[in-house]
Design a protein around this motif. Sequence first.
Motif, PDB file in Angstrom:
ATOM      1  N   PHE A  91      -7.008  -8.855   6.191  1.00 18.43           N
ATOM      2  CA  PHE A  91      -7.529  -7.519   6.464  1.00 18.43           C
ATOM      3  C   PHE A  91      -8.508  -7.090   5.378  1.00 18.43           C
ATOM      4  N   VAL A  92      -8.229  -7.469   4.133  1.00 16.41           N
ATOM      5  CA  VAL A  92      -9.149  -7.161   3.037  1.00 16.41           C
ATOM      6  C   VAL A  92     -10.502  -7.831   3.289  1.00 16.41           C
ATOM      7  N   VAL A  93     -10.475  -9.091   3.747  1.00 16.20           N
ATOM      8  CA  VAL A  93     -11.725  -9.813   4.039  1.00 16.20           C
ATOM      9  C   VAL A  93     -12.429  -9.204   5.247  1.00 16.20           C
ATOM     10  N   LEU A 108      -0.610  -3.017   0.521  1.00 15.63           N
ATOM     11  CA  LEU A 108      -1.351  -3.537  -0.625  1.00 15.63           C
ATOM     12  C   LEU A 108      -0.673  -3.157  -1.933  1.00 15.63           C
ATOM     13  N   ALA A 109      -0.213  -1.907  -2.042  1.00 16.78           N
ATOM     14  CA  ALA A 109       0.463  -1.455  -3.265  1.00 16.78           C
ATOM     15  C   ALA A 109       1.752  -2.242  -3.501  1.00 16.78           C
ATOM     16  N   LEU A 115     -16.202   2.406  -7.316  1.00 22.19           N
ATOM     17  CA  LEU A 115     -14.948   1.664  -7.318  1.00 22.19           C
ATOM     18  C   LEU A 115     -14.943   0.559  -8.369  1.00 22.19           C
ATOM     19  N   GLY A 116     -16.142   0.080  -8.718  1.00 26.98           N
ATOM     20  CA  GLY A 116     -16.224  -0.813  -9.867  1.00 26.98           C
ATOM     21  C   GLY A 116     -15.802  -0.095 -11.132  1.00 26.98           C
ATOM     22  N   TYR A 156     -13.277  -4.720  -3.379  1.00 26.54           N
ATOM     23  CA  TYR A 156     -13.183  -3.702  -4.422  1.00 26.54           C
ATOM     24  C   TYR A 156     -11.841  -2.980  -4.388  1.00 26.54           C
ATOM     25  N   PHE A 157     -11.296  -2.829  -3.176  1.00 30.19           N
ATOM     26  CA  PHE A 157     -10.025  -2.124  -2.979  1.00 30.19           C
ATOM     27  C   PHE A 157      -8.913  -2.858  -3.729  1.00 30.19           C
TER      28      PHE A 157
END
Length: 264
Positions: free
Chosen positions: A26-28, A176-177, A86-87, A34-35
């Motif tokens: 899902f991230v991809v 994710l957390a 976010l960086g 960045y998340f």
Amino acid sequence: MLDDFLVRAALAGLGVALAAAPLGCFVVWRRMAYFGDATSHAALLGVALALATDLPILAGVLLVALTMALIVSALSERHVSTDALLGVLAHAGLAFGLVAISLVPGQRVDLSAYLFGDILAVSPLDILVIWGGAALVALLLILRWQAMLTATLNPDLATASGGNPRREQLILTIALAITVAVAIKVVGALLIAAMLIIPAAAARPFARSPESMAVCAVAMGALSVFAGLYASFAYDTPTGPSIVSAAALLFAISTGLSPMVRGK
């Protein structure tokens, strides 16, 4: 016979792969690298919070990782310029975490264990925590898979069919957390995002459906764990970075094979 610590390390690594690899898909798909960085780097603030308040490390990391993930999610929904901001959040979270840990009185902390992981030192209790977190993440993904997939690929279609993309984003944030909290012991804050992204990216050329990509990503993550553990044991290299290096090699191989796979 394998030494007990290697068996525990393998079990811990497999637990992290089970949680991180499908979540990394899902991230991809969402292009949210960045998340993962911002959430995982902020985990060091959770370590500092736990040390300062005598909370369990897992509780402190989970609290801060979830808070950062919610902040990042809220900012992305407001269409704030994400790359630079976010960086900044990712690197600021890491820097503030390191500073906060150094300021905790009466604590002598091995920072390398939290930065790069210490998988060879996991205890049976750590394995239970990791597999408990992995099972919870897997359950969330199984129960919400179709809704999360639709919200990821076509938010407008998800809304039109009665779904709630923001709710699915929240579920992804929570998963994710949890993954960050249970993985910090294995690969450390600097490498968690790599274990989210690289196995999923390596699996992409071989996938014929989203489900097959998730399964293949788990296989890539597990293979990375075994290869990294072997390299660490055989050549006396740092274990967490060795696992990520193995994942990167798998990604390079899959990228090289991609034209042949797609040509079939």
